[in-house]
Design a protein around this motif. Structure first.
Motif, mmCIF file in Angstrom:
data_model
loop_
_atom_site.group_PDB
_atom_site.id
_atom_site.type_symbol
_atom_site.label_atom_id
_atom_site.label_comp_id
_atom_site.label_asym_id
_atom_site.label_seq_id
_atom_site.Cartn_x
_atom_site.Cartn_y
_atom_site.Cartn_z
ATOM 1 N N GLU A 148 26.881 17.528 -8.882
ATOM 2 C CA GLU A 148 27.656 18.837 -9.642
ATOM 3 C C GLU A 148 26.933 18.969 -11.084
ATOM 4 O O GLU A 148 26.668 20.289 -11.431
ATOM 5 C CB GLU A 148 28.998 18.437 -10.008
ATOM 6 N N GLU A 149 26.362 17.893 -11.829
ATOM 7 C CA GLU A 149 25.895 18.176 -13.148
ATOM 8 C C GLU A 149 24.458 17.545 -13.232
ATOM 9 O O GLU A 149 24.083 16.676 -12.308
ATOM 10 C CB GLU A 149 26.657 17.013 -13.989
ATOM 11 N N ASN A 150 23.725 17.939 -13.978
ATOM 12 C CA ASN A 150 22.418 17.559 -14.375
ATOM 13 C C ASN A 150 22.744 16.355 -14.999
ATOM 14 O O ASN A 150 23.430 15.982 -15.747
ATOM 15 C CB ASN A 150 21.547 18.413 -15.477
ATOM 16 N N PHE A 151 21.858 15.140 -14.775
ATOM 17 C CA PHE A 151 21.623 13.807 -15.449
ATOM 18 C C PHE A 151 22.109 13.895 -16.931
ATOM 19 O O PHE A 151 22.924 13.180 -17.017
ATOM 20 C CB PHE A 151 20.484 13.150 -14.876
ATOM 21 N N ASN A 152 21.411 14.509 -17.707
ATOM 22 C CA ASN A 152 21.555 14.638 -19.206
ATOM 23 C C ASN A 152 22.730 14.937 -19.415
ATOM 24 O O ASN A 152 22.992 14.719 -20.685
ATOM 25 C CB ASN A 152 20.192 15.350 -19.832
ATOM 26 N N ASN A 153 23.543 15.813 -18.794
ATOM 27 C CA ASN A 153 24.631 16.384 -19.030
ATOM 28 C C ASN A 153 25.904 15.168 -18.897
ATOM 29 O O ASN A 153 27.137 15.500 -19.508
ATOM 30 C CB ASN A 153 25.228 17.406 -18.408
ATOM 31 N N ILE A 154 25.851 14.078 -18.138
ATOM 32 C CA ILE A 154 26.620 13.230 -17.819
ATOM 33 C C ILE A 154 26.946 12.179 -18.723
ATOM 34 O O ILE A 154 25.826 11.554 -19.176
ATOM 35 C CB ILE A 154 26.291 12.376 -16.444
ATOM 36 N N THR A 155 28.099 11.928 -19.192
ATOM 37 C CA THR A 155 28.434 10.862 -20.387
ATOM 38 C C THR A 155 29.143 9.764 -19.678
ATOM 39 O O THR A 155 29.680 9.859 -18.560
ATOM 40 C CB THR A 155 29.117 11.630 -21.347
ATOM 41 N N ASN A 165 18.421 16.056 -9.119
ATOM 42 C CA ASN A 165 19.118 15.767 -10.501
ATOM 43 C C ASN A 165 18.584 14.620 -11.448
ATOM 44 O O ASN A 165 18.059 14.669 -12.500
ATOM 45 C CB ASN A 165 20.562 16.006 -10.517
ATOM 46 N N LEU A 166 18.585 13.583 -10.386
ATOM 47 C CA LEU A 166 18.176 12.162 -11.004
ATOM 48 C C LEU A 166 16.540 12.146 -11.320
ATOM 49 O O LEU A 166 16.221 11.764 -12.494
ATOM 50 C CB LEU A 166 18.710 10.932 -9.898
ATOM 51 N N PHE A 167 16.112 12.387 -10.306
ATOM 52 C CA PHE A 167 14.628 12.364 -10.458
ATOM 53 C C PHE A 167 13.886 13.520 -11.333
ATOM 54 O O PHE A 167 12.969 13.250 -11.871
ATOM 55 C CB PHE A 167 13.992 12.555 -8.916
ATOM 56 N N ARG A 168 14.644 14.449 -11.534
ATOM 57 C CA ARG A 168 14.290 15.440 -12.659
ATOM 58 C C ARG A 168 14.351 14.953 -13.872
ATOM 59 O O ARG A 168 13.836 15.472 -15.085
ATOM 60 C CB ARG A 168 14.838 16.657 -12.518
ATOM 61 N N SER A 169 15.227 13.911 -14.375
ATOM 62 C CA SER A 169 15.568 13.585 -15.584
ATOM 63 C C SER A 169 15.189 12.086 -15.932
ATOM 64 O O SER A 169 15.026 11.881 -16.973
ATOM 65 C CB SER A 169 17.261 13.683 -15.647
ATOM 66 N N ILE A 170 14.939 11.107 -14.916
ATOM 67 C CA ILE A 170 14.352 10.142 -15.417
ATOM 68 C C ILE A 170 12.842 9.805 -15.334
ATOM 69 O O ILE A 170 12.230 10.837 -15.018
ATOM 70 C CB ILE A 170 14.833 8.803 -14.344
#
Length: 191
Positions: free
Chosen positions: A20-27, A94-99
């Motif tokens: 649902e969310e971009n990795f960077n938005n998950i807290t 989402n994960l691979f775009r962010s890590i």
């Protein structure tokens, strides 16, 4: 038992959030609320979200090793190994775009290494090929590098097409090359 239940809950809800969310938005607060646990409970199990990600990827790599089936072709083994990515496409994107790219490459490297090294060993055992260890390593490294490149490109391109089409096509194009290379090794001098 409760500790493992909580860890599994955190992993499962994190993957759902990644859908649902971009990795960077998950807290951590968001994830804890979703799991109906306290932030302290999260921190009891994980130092941070990156540690959670590494554990999820490590768990998937362990499954690849545990579920290796020596009756599978390398193509079937690779597809089985990337089933986590296929089942969780949006989360994986989402994960691979962010890590860090190194994390992605390391994960893909380990998947392809596991599949190809076991396949090469199995080929030698099942067909009684006395290939030299050095050559087995070269064959494994060659195919692993090619497969990592293909999977990386597939991820970069948004995982739109099904990888089985490409993987099985490559299998047909290079059919017999692994066995042929290993048989040639039997007659080569030591490296």
């Amino acid at each position: 038992m409760a500790k493992q239940y909580t860890k599994n809950l955190i992993k499962r809800e994190f993957l759902k959030l990644l859908e649902e969310e971009n990795f960077n938005n998950i807290t951590i607060a968001m994830l804890a609320e979703r799991c109906e646990i306290s932030r302290n409970t999260f921190y009891y199990h994980y130092e941070d979200i990156y540690m959670l990600v590494r554990e999820i990827l490590r768990d998937e790599l362990e499954k690849v090793d545990e579920e290796f089936n020596e009756t599978f072709s390398w193509e079937e083994s690779l597809l089985h190994a990337v089933s986590f990515l296929l089942k969780n496409k949006k989360a994986a994107q989402n994960l691979f775009r962010s890590i860090d790219k190194k994390e992605i490459d390391s994960y893909l490297y380990k998947i392809c290494e596991s599949v190809m090294s076991r396949y090469v060993d199995n080929e030698c055992q099942s067909k009684t090929i006395d290939a030299k260890e050095y050559d087995k390593r070269l064959v494994t490294d060659f195919y692993r590098a090619a497969l990592v490149g293909l999977l990386d490109k597939w991820i970069q391109d948004g995982m739109k097409e099904s990888p089985d089409k490409v993987i099985f096509r490559i299998g047909k194009l290079f059919d017999g090359n692994i066995e042929r290379s290993l048989r040639i090794s039997e007659n080569l001098d030591e490296a």
